[in-house]
Design a protein around this motif. Structure first.
Motif, PDB file in Angstrom:
ATOM      1  N   TYR A  72       0.816  -1.218   0.000  1.00 26.06           N
ATOM      2  CA  TYR A  72       0.000   0.000   0.000  1.00 26.06           C
ATOM      3  C   TYR A  72       0.849   1.266   0.000  1.00 26.06           C
ATOM      4  O   TYR A  72       0.399   2.326  -0.450  1.00 26.06           O
ATOM      5  N   THR A  73       2.102   1.186   0.468  1.00 28.30           N
ATOM      6  CA  THR A  73       2.979   2.354   0.400  1.00 28.30           C
ATOM      7  C   THR A  73       3.422   2.616  -1.039  1.00 28.30           C
ATOM      8  O   THR A  73       3.461   3.766  -1.486  1.00 28.30           O
ATOM      9  N   ALA A  74       3.742   1.548  -1.764  1.00 32.51           N
ATOM     10  CA  ALA A  74       4.131   1.713  -3.165  1.00 32.51           C
ATOM     11  C   ALA A  74       2.973   2.226  -4.001  1.00 32.51           C
ATOM     12  O   ALA A  74       3.164   2.982  -4.956  1.00 32.51           O
ATOM     13  N   TYR A  75       1.746   1.861  -3.621  1.00 31.73           N
ATOM     14  CA  TYR A  75       0.576   2.304  -4.373  1.00 31.73           C
ATOM     15  C   TYR A  75       0.160   3.728  -4.009  1.00 31.73           C
ATOM     16  O   TYR A  75      -0.086   4.564  -4.877  1.00 31.73           O
ATOM     17  N   MET A 231       0.014  -0.250  15.216  1.00 29.96           N
ATOM     18  CA  MET A 231       1.043   0.744  15.522  1.00 29.96           C
ATOM     19  C   MET A 231       2.336   0.443  14.782  1.00 29.96           C
ATOM     20  O   MET A 231       3.010   1.342  14.260  1.00 29.96           O
ATOM     21  N   ASN A 232       2.699  -0.840  14.712  1.00 34.43           N
ATOM     22  CA  ASN A 232       3.925  -1.230  14.030  1.00 34.43           C
ATOM     23  C   ASN A 232       3.845  -0.944  12.543  1.00 34.43           C
ATOM     24  O   ASN A 232       4.806  -0.440  11.944  1.00 34.43           O
ATOM     25  N   GLU A 233       2.703  -1.244  11.931  1.00 37.09           N
ATOM     26  CA  GLU A 233       2.540  -0.962  10.502  1.00 37.09           C
ATOM     27  C   GLU A 233       2.645   0.533  10.215  1.00 37.09           C
ATOM     28  O   GLU A 233       3.256   0.939   9.214  1.00 37.09           O
ATOM     29  N   GLY A 234       2.048   1.367  11.082  1.00 43.61           N
ATOM     30  CA  GLY A 234       2.128   2.807  10.878  1.00 43.61           C
ATOM     31  C   GLY A 234       3.551   3.317  10.911  1.00 43.61           C
ATOM     32  O   GLY A 234       3.930   4.202  10.129  1.00 43.61           O
ATOM     33  N   ALA A 235       4.368   2.756  11.809  1.00 40.43           N
ATOM     34  CA  ALA A 235       5.766   3.179  11.888  1.00 40.43           C
ATOM     35  C   ALA A 235       6.565   2.670  10.696  1.00 40.43           C
ATOM     36  O   ALA A 235       7.390   3.393  10.114  1.00 40.43           O
ATOM     37  N   VAL A 236       6.336   1.417  10.312  1.00 41.45           N
ATOM     38  CA  VAL A 236       7.104   0.816   9.209  1.00 41.45           C
ATOM     39  C   VAL A 236       6.838   1.530   7.891  1.00 41.45           C
ATOM     40  O   VAL A 236       7.776   1.833   7.137  1.00 41.45           O
ATOM     41  N   ASP A 237       5.549   1.814   7.590  1.00 38.06           N
ATOM     42  CA  ASP A 237       5.289   2.458   6.292  1.00 38.06           C
ATOM     43  C   ASP A 237       5.843   3.883   6.244  1.00 38.06           C
ATOM     44  O   ASP A 237       6.252   4.366   5.194  1.00 38.06           O
ATOM     45  N   THR A 260      10.404   5.737  -8.259  1.00 39.59           N
ATOM     46  CA  THR A 260      10.328   5.810  -6.795  1.00 39.59           C
ATOM     47  C   THR A 260       9.532   4.640  -6.240  1.00 39.59           C
ATOM     48  O   THR A 260       9.878   4.082  -5.188  1.00 39.59           O
ATOM     49  N   ARG A 261       8.457   4.260  -6.915  1.00 40.11           N
ATOM     50  CA  ARG A 261       7.677   3.113  -6.454  1.00 40.11           C
ATOM     51  C   ARG A 261       8.525   1.833  -6.485  1.00 40.11           C
ATOM     52  O   ARG A 261       8.420   0.988  -5.584  1.00 40.11           O
TER      53      ARG A 261
END
Length: 265
Positions: A72-75, A231-237, A260-261
Motif C-alpha cells: 500500500y505504500t508503493a501504491y 502501531m507497528n505498521e504505521g511506523a514501518v510504512d 520511486t515506487r
C-alpha cells in the motif's frame, strides 16, 4: 519554505541546495542509516511480541507486515502513510487508556518502599541517571535526521497546522511514553519480571501473573496484540516512505514516479 523553495523535496535536498553535494551526500547516508536502524527495531519489536507474548514464531508476522506495508505504500505513497499515522495515533491512545484501566483494576501486588529502594532495578541507579541525557539526546538527534518526520513537515498545509499537529503529537507522546515506562516499572515492582524476561515485553507482563512469563490468555492480550500490529505498521510504512524519499531525492529526482515506487519495493 515550500513556497520559497518549491524544488526542495527532502532534508537532503535542502542541505544540498544550501551547502552543496558533499553535505547532501553526508545527510543522505546519515538519514538512511537512522531509518534502517529504526525499521529493523520495529521488525524486531513486533517479532519479539509474537515470540515471547503470543508464544509463536516471529518471522511470519514480520514478513506479513513488511509485504502489506510495502504494497500500500508503493501504491499510495505519502498520503496513505499519513492516513495510517492517524490510525496509529488512535490505536496508541486506545492501547494506553485500555492498559491504564486494566492495570488499575487488576494490579494488586503488595509494594513496599524499602523493597523498591533496595532493588537496583527500581531505585535510583547509574543507568537511570545516564538515561536522563542519552535517551533525549539520541531521540532528538535521530528525529531531526529522519526523513520520515521531515516528510510530514513538507506536507503540512501551513505553519499553523504544523504547530498544532506538533503540539498534539507532543502531548500524546509524553503521556504514552510515561504510561509505557511506568508500566514496565510496575511489572518490576510487582514481581512480574524475571531475569529471563525479554525487555521488549516488560510492559505486557502486567497482563499475566507473577508465576510465569505472561502470554496471551485473555481478550485484553489479544486486543493489545492487534493494536501493536496497527502501531507497528504505521511506523514501518512511514520509514519506508522516508527511505524512498531519501533515495529518490538523491538519485531519482527528475525521473518518473514509477522509479520511486520501484525503490520502495
Amino acid at each position: 519554505m515550500t513556497k520559497d523553495l518549491p524544488h526542495v523535496l527532502s532534508l537532503g535536498d535542502f542541505v544540498g541546495w544550501r551547502f552543496g553535494p558533499i553535505a547532501k551526500t553526508v545527510v543522505f547516508l546519515i538519514t538512511g542509516l537512522i531509518m534502517c536502524v529504526f525499521i529493523l527495531a520495529e521488525y524486531t519489536t513486533i517479532g519479539t511480541i509474537f515470540s515471547d507474548f503470543v508464544d509463536t514464531v516471529s518471522w511470519p508476522i514480520i514478513v506479513i507486515i513488511g509485504v502489506v506495508t510495502l504494497c500500500y505504500t508503493a501504491y499510495g505513497g505519502l498520503a496513505v502513510s499519513i492516513a495510517t499515522d492517524q490510525a496509529q495515533g488512535i490505536a496508541s491512545m486506545i492501547l494506553g487508556i485500555m492498559l491504564a484501566i486494566y492495570v488499575a483494576v487488576t494490579y494488586r501486588p503488595e509494594i513496599r518502599m524499602s523493597d523498591i529502594m533496595s532493588d537496583p532495578n527500581l531505585g535510583p541507579n547509574y543507568f537511570g541517571y545516564i538515561s536522563i541525557f542519552t535517551l533525549p539526546a539520541s531521540l532528538i538527534g535521530s528525529t531531526m535526521m529522519n526523513e520520515a518526520f521531515w516528510q510530514r513537515v513538507w506536507a503540512s498545509c501551513d505553519r499553523r497546522a504544523l504547530h498544532f499537529g506538533a503540539g498534539i503529537g507532543f502531548c500524546a507522546i509524553v503521556v504514552l511514553i510515561f504510561l509505557s515506562g511506568f508500566g514496565g516499572w510496575l511489572a518490576f515492582a510487582g514481581g512480574y519480571v524475571t531475569a529471563d524476561t525479554n525487555p521488549n515485553v516488560y510492559l505486557m507482563q502486567i497482563l499475566g501473573n507473577r508465576a510465569t512469563t505472561a502470554v496471551v490468555n485473555n481478550w485484553v492480550g489479544v486486543f493489545v496484540v492487534l493494536l501493536a500490529i496497527v502501531m507497528n505498521e504505521g511506523a514501518v510504512d512511514s520509514l519506508q516512505n522516508g527511505l524512498a524519499a531519501s533515495i529518490s531525492g538523491q538519485y531519482l529526482k527528475n525521473l518518473p514516479l514509477v522509479w520511486t515506487r520501484w525503490v520502495i519495493t
